[in-house]
Structure formats: C-alpha cells, structure tokens
Scaffold this motif. Structure first.
Motif, PDB file in Angstrom:
ATOM      1  N   ILE A  15       0.847  -1.198   0.000  1.00  0.00           N
ATOM      2  CA  ILE A  15       0.000   0.000   0.000  1.00  0.00           C
ATOM      3  C   ILE A  15       0.883   1.250   0.000  1.00  0.00           C
ATOM      4  O   ILE A  15       0.683   2.176  -0.779  1.00  0.00           O
ATOM      5  CB  ILE A  15      -0.943  -0.010   1.221  1.00  0.00           C
ATOM      6  N   LEU A  16       1.914   1.224   0.857  1.00  0.00           N
ATOM      7  CA  LEU A  16       2.792   2.400   0.957  1.00  0.00           C
ATOM      8  C   LEU A  16       3.496   2.659  -0.374  1.00  0.00           C
ATOM      9  O   LEU A  16       3.582   3.804  -0.829  1.00  0.00           O
ATOM     10  CB  LEU A  16       3.823   2.204   2.078  1.00  0.00           C
ATOM     11  N   VAL A  17       3.960   1.599  -1.018  1.00  0.00           N
ATOM     12  CA  VAL A  17       4.645   1.758  -2.302  1.00  0.00           C
ATOM     13  C   VAL A  17       3.704   2.427  -3.312  1.00  0.00           C
ATOM     14  O   VAL A  17       4.063   3.402  -3.977  1.00  0.00           O
ATOM     15  CB  VAL A  17       5.126   0.384  -2.842  1.00  0.00           C
ATOM     16  N   ASP A  18       2.463   1.937  -3.395  1.00  0.00           N
ATOM     17  CA  ASP A  18       1.525   2.507  -4.372  1.00  0.00           C
ATOM     18  C   ASP A  18       1.152   3.943  -4.025  1.00  0.00           C
ATOM     19  O   ASP A  18       0.975   4.781  -4.911  1.00  0.00           O
ATOM     20  CB  ASP A  18       0.261   1.639  -4.475  1.00  0.00           C
ATOM     21  N   LEU A  19       1.025   4.221  -2.718  1.00  0.00           N
ATOM     22  CA  LEU A  19       0.642   5.582  -2.313  1.00  0.00           C
ATOM     23  C   LEU A  19       1.728   6.597  -2.671  1.00  0.00           C
ATOM     24  O   LEU A  19       1.438   7.748  -2.971  1.00  0.00           O
ATOM     25  CB  LEU A  19       0.356   5.628  -0.807  1.00  0.00           C
ATOM     26  N   GLU A  20       2.996   6.134  -2.654  1.00  0.00           N
ATOM     27  CA  GLU A  20       4.118   7.026  -2.997  1.00  0.00           C
ATOM     28  C   GLU A  20       3.903   7.694  -4.353  1.00  0.00           C
ATOM     29  O   GLU A  20       4.372   8.803  -4.584  1.00  0.00           O
ATOM     30  CB  GLU A  20       5.455   6.256  -3.062  1.00  0.00           C
ATOM     31  N   SER A  21       3.190   7.003  -5.241  1.00  0.00           N
ATOM     32  CA  SER A  21       2.976   7.566  -6.576  1.00  0.00           C
ATOM     33  C   SER A  21       2.028   8.769  -6.517  1.00  0.00           C
ATOM     34  O   SER A  21       1.901   9.515  -7.476  1.00  0.00           O
ATOM     35  CB  SER A  21       2.412   6.497  -7.515  1.00  0.00           C
ATOM     36  N   LEU A  22       1.349   8.961  -5.387  1.00  0.00           N
ATOM     37  CA  LEU A  22       0.391  10.072  -5.283  1.00  0.00           C
ATOM     38  C   LEU A  22       0.960  11.264  -4.523  1.00  0.00           C
ATOM     39  O   LEU A  22       0.425  12.359  -4.594  1.00  0.00           O
ATOM     40  CB  LEU A  22      -0.882   9.600  -4.562  1.00  0.00           C
ATOM     41  N   GLY A  23       2.013  11.048  -3.763  1.00  0.00           N
ATOM     42  CA  GLY A  23       2.561  12.158  -2.983  1.00  0.00           C
ATOM     43  C   GLY A  23       3.505  11.662  -1.915  1.00  0.00           C
ATOM     44  O   GLY A  23       3.936  10.508  -1.928  1.00  0.00           O
ATOM     45  N   GLU A  24       3.787  12.556  -0.987  1.00  0.00           N
ATOM     46  CA  GLU A  24       4.720  12.235   0.089  1.00  0.00           C
ATOM     47  C   GLU A  24       3.950  11.433   1.154  1.00  0.00           C
ATOM     48  O   GLU A  24       2.907  11.876   1.629  1.00  0.00           O
ATOM     49  CB  GLU A  24       5.181  13.571   0.671  1.00  0.00           C
TER      50      GLU A  24
END
Ligand code: ASP
Ligand code: MG
Length: 436
Positions: free
Chosen positions: A358-367
C-alpha cells in the motif's frame, strides 16, 4: 423463540456446562449456540501451525494432550456408564479426525476443518448431557445451514432458507443445540466466521428464524462505559442502540465480535448480553431504541497505523481521494478513520497484511508518512453531534494529551480520536473522569 449463545468460559468446565444446563432448561423451547470449551480453539490453532511447519510429531503430542483433557471432562460430566460411553465415542471420533491430518500434505482446508472441531465437541457433549438429564434436546449441525459467500460474508438468505426446514424437523425438541463459529464457504468447504465468531452465529440464527431475542452469555455482565482493563470503577450500560453497540464492538469493546449486531439490526431482533456467572442480572439490552441521550461509553482499539499522503496535486483537484481509496481497495484493506486538509489526507487501518504494498503505491500520489502503534479511542452515545457541549467536555478532558486525528460528524453517535498507544490509559481515565 429465543436464541442463547454461551461462550468458551461458560462451557469451559464440567461445572460451568452444568450451570448452562440449569440456565437453559426452563421449559421454553430455544436454540442454544455454543463455543468451544475455552482454550480449545487456541490449541487447535497451534496444532495447525505445527502441521503447516511439518512438525507432525509435536502436533500429535498436542492432540494427545488435548484428548486427555477431554477424556477427563467426559469422565466427570455424565453420571451413567451409558452416557460416559456415548460422550467418549463422540470425542474419540473428533480426535480421529484431528489425527488424520498429521500425515501427508496440510493445507488451508485441513486447517479450517481442524479449527471446527472444538465446537463439534462442546455441542455433542452438551447435547448428551441434556439427554442424560431427561431433556428433549436436538443437535443440529451448523454446517447444514450456516454459509458465507465469496466475499466471506454470511449469506443470510441461504441461512434463512436452510434453517427453516431443519427447525421444523426438530419441532418436538425443547432445546435445539448447534455449533457457533463454523460454517461452509462458497466452495462448500468447512470454514469459520473468524475468531470469536460464535456470537455472530447466534445473531445470524436469530435474524434467520426471527427470534424474539438473542442472548449472548459471557463471563462479564454486559457492555461497560469504559474498558475495565484500564479504568477502575467502570459502570455497566443497561441499554444501547444497535448503532451504538456496533461502534463499541468494532472499536475495541472485546465483549462482542464486531459484526455480531448487524443481522439483528437488519431484522430488528433485540440482543441482550448476559453473564453466566451472574444470571439474574439484566445485562445490556440492545435494540433500535437508544434510551436516553448523551455520551454512553468509551472503547479503545490498538494496533492502528495512521498513514498520511501529502500532495500539492490535491489542491483544487478532484479525483485525488478516489485514487487514494482505490489503492486501499486493491489490497482489500478497510479504512477506519479519515481526515483531510486541502493538501493532505490521513487515514487509519488496522489490517497490516499489505502495508508495504500500500505504501509503495501511495508514494505515486505524494509524500507518504506513517505512524504505527496508534490507538483509536471511540466515544459513543446518542445524538452526540446535535447536542451542544460534548465536544467541549471531551477536549477539556484530553487537554494534556497529544491527539493525532479527530473524526467528528461522520455519524451522530460516534466521535473518534487517534492517539499513540502509550497515552491510551491516561486518555481513557481522563475521559472517564471528565464525562461520567
Ligand atoms: N471458538 C471460537 C474462538 O475461540 C469461536 C468463539 O468462541 O466465538 O474464537
Ligand atoms: Mg467470544
């Protein structure tokens, strides 16, 4: 007709099983749902873990130890040689089933079958106890009607359709006994309603047969207004609404499996929590009627992670939240609390299985940043949002403690606060002092 469910402690010894017999045999026809004897499901989990690790010898040892324990119970539970033999035969069959998994490959189906055996034993043993004492008891297998779908959700329509003819078949029994917790899944394999799921079995049956009430008998006298493990002098709550009880169960009050209330809420069947050790107490009644306004209880749920996603792209943009939610959805991870600002969103989860992904994918949206070891403190009551003053009292009580997130206005009966676990005890006590 009533549905009564007794938990692991209530059937956890010979004396306790006899107390349950006393409680239920009032001549009124009823359905009785039983958990496994306390400790049994934990042992079955351990056995399965050993079998996954191919430690078959150790698993066999544990099975033998459990068998000795059950044989002792059987030798004390019944008065006559006839029923001692019937009980022993029933338990022996179960242990043969368990032992059959100690050779060859072991998989999830084996595990689920093993986990089901605790309830198989307690119900069979209790049924024979009733028969020996001259009561009209019928044992109906939960696997004949209890079912979950592909999403692992109970299929109330299936359950209703299947339990009706079964109940008609045992029309002349006064006491209809069945297993909590266990069910069939969409592939018709043995499965379960998750740990603590016997409560859920009871309310599903209550909803399916439209019972007059479902009584959940445990070893505490009902919902308390705060967590007795952390706060002294908590008080029992006499009455709650379905919504209030669901929030409390979900946000940490250990007394009920979180989904328990839902089937009864749906079909408007009242639920009462009762204490086997104190059967004359009225416990907590849960109905559509909230009975009184204001703050009623506080519960806390640990092991929460708060994830913050910060992005300038959120400014005036639409669709950002959808992208965030989609990522959690892709990993079948529910979000509990959520708060937003113009450039950031924070949400909490308690299911960590896919946290890294989840964290890896969220990185694509922001910090992205994460705080683990957080606790949700949930304050539950009726019309909390409409009535003035509750917010003030809550924040006044918590004035000395850091708060990571606040969720207010999501529903009328819940205000949730996120704090770090270290501050939980202090927060619960401060709230008790300030609110009750
Ligand atoms: N025996 C199962 C467990 O220990 C189900 C239950 O007791 O509700 O989780
Ligand atoms: Mg339980």
């Amino acid at each position: 007709m009533k549905v009564l469910k007794f938990g692991g402690t209530s059937v956890g010894s010979v004396d306790n099983m006899k107390s349950v017999m006393q409680i239920i045999t009032d001549g009124e026809r009823k359905v009785v749902v039983l958990s496994a004897m306390s400790g049994t499901t934990n042992t079955l989990v351990e056995i399965s873990e050993l079998l996954y690790k191919k430690k078959q010898k150790e698993a066999t040892k544990l099975i033998d130890k459990l068998e000795a324990k059950y044989n002792k119970v059987i030798s004390q539970l019944y008065a006559s040689a006839d029923y001692k033999q019937k009980g022993a035969k029933h338990v022996k069959q179960v242990f043969e089933t368990l032992k059959s998994y100690t050779t060859g490959e072991f998989d999830e189906n084996g595990e689920k079958a093993i986990l089901a055996q605790g309830e198989m034993m307690s119900t069979g043993m209790f049924h024979f106890l009733l028969l020996e004492n001259g009561f009209k008891s019928a044992l109906i297998p939960a696997l004949d009607f209890m079912k979950i779908d592909e999403e692992l959700q109970p299929d109330l329509k299936y359950i209703t359709e299947h339990i009706e003819p079964i109940m008609a078949d045992v029309a002349d029994a006064d006491y209809v006994i069945t297993q909590g917790y266990i069910c069939l899944n969409a592939d018709n394999n043995v499965d379960n309603l998750q740990r603590g799921g016997s409560d859920y079995t009871a309310t599903l049956i209550g909803a399916a047969i439209n019972s007059e009430i479902v009584e959940i008998w445990t070893d505490i006298d009902g919902f308390h207004n705060n967590d007795p493990r952390y706060v002294e002098n908590t008080a029992k709550i006499n009455q709650l609404s379905f919504e209030e009880a669901a929030e409390l169960a979900f946000f940490g009050a250990k007394i009920l499996h979180p989904s328990t209330i839902l089937p009864c809420k749906k079909r408007n069947v009242p639920v009462r929590l009762k204490n086997t050790m104190n059967p004359t107490d009225d416990g907590t009644l849960i109905t559509h009627d909230p009975q009184g306004k204001g703050i009623k209880a506080i519960a806390a749920k640990d092991n929460i992670a708060a994830i913050k996603i910060k992005s300038d792209r959120m400014l005036n943009a639409h669709g950002f939240l959808r992208k965030v939610f989609e990522i959690f959805e892709n990993f079948k991870t529910p979000i509990d609390m959520i708060t937003t600002s113009e450039v950031a969103v924070s949400c909490t989860i308690d299911k960590m299985d896919y946290l890294e992904d989840i964290l890896v994918d969220l990185e694509s949206l922001g910090e992205v940043s994460i705080d683990t070891d957080q606790t949700i403190i949930c304050i539950v009551g009726h019309d909390l949002i409409e009535e003035k003053g509750h917010q003030y009292r809550i924040f006044k009580a918590l004035e000395k403690l850091p708060i990571r997130m606040i969720s207010y206005g999501g529903s009328n009966h819940n205000i949730s606060i996120l704090t770090c676990r270290e501050d939980k005890k202090e927060a619960l006590n401060a709230l008790s002092k300030g609110l009750f």
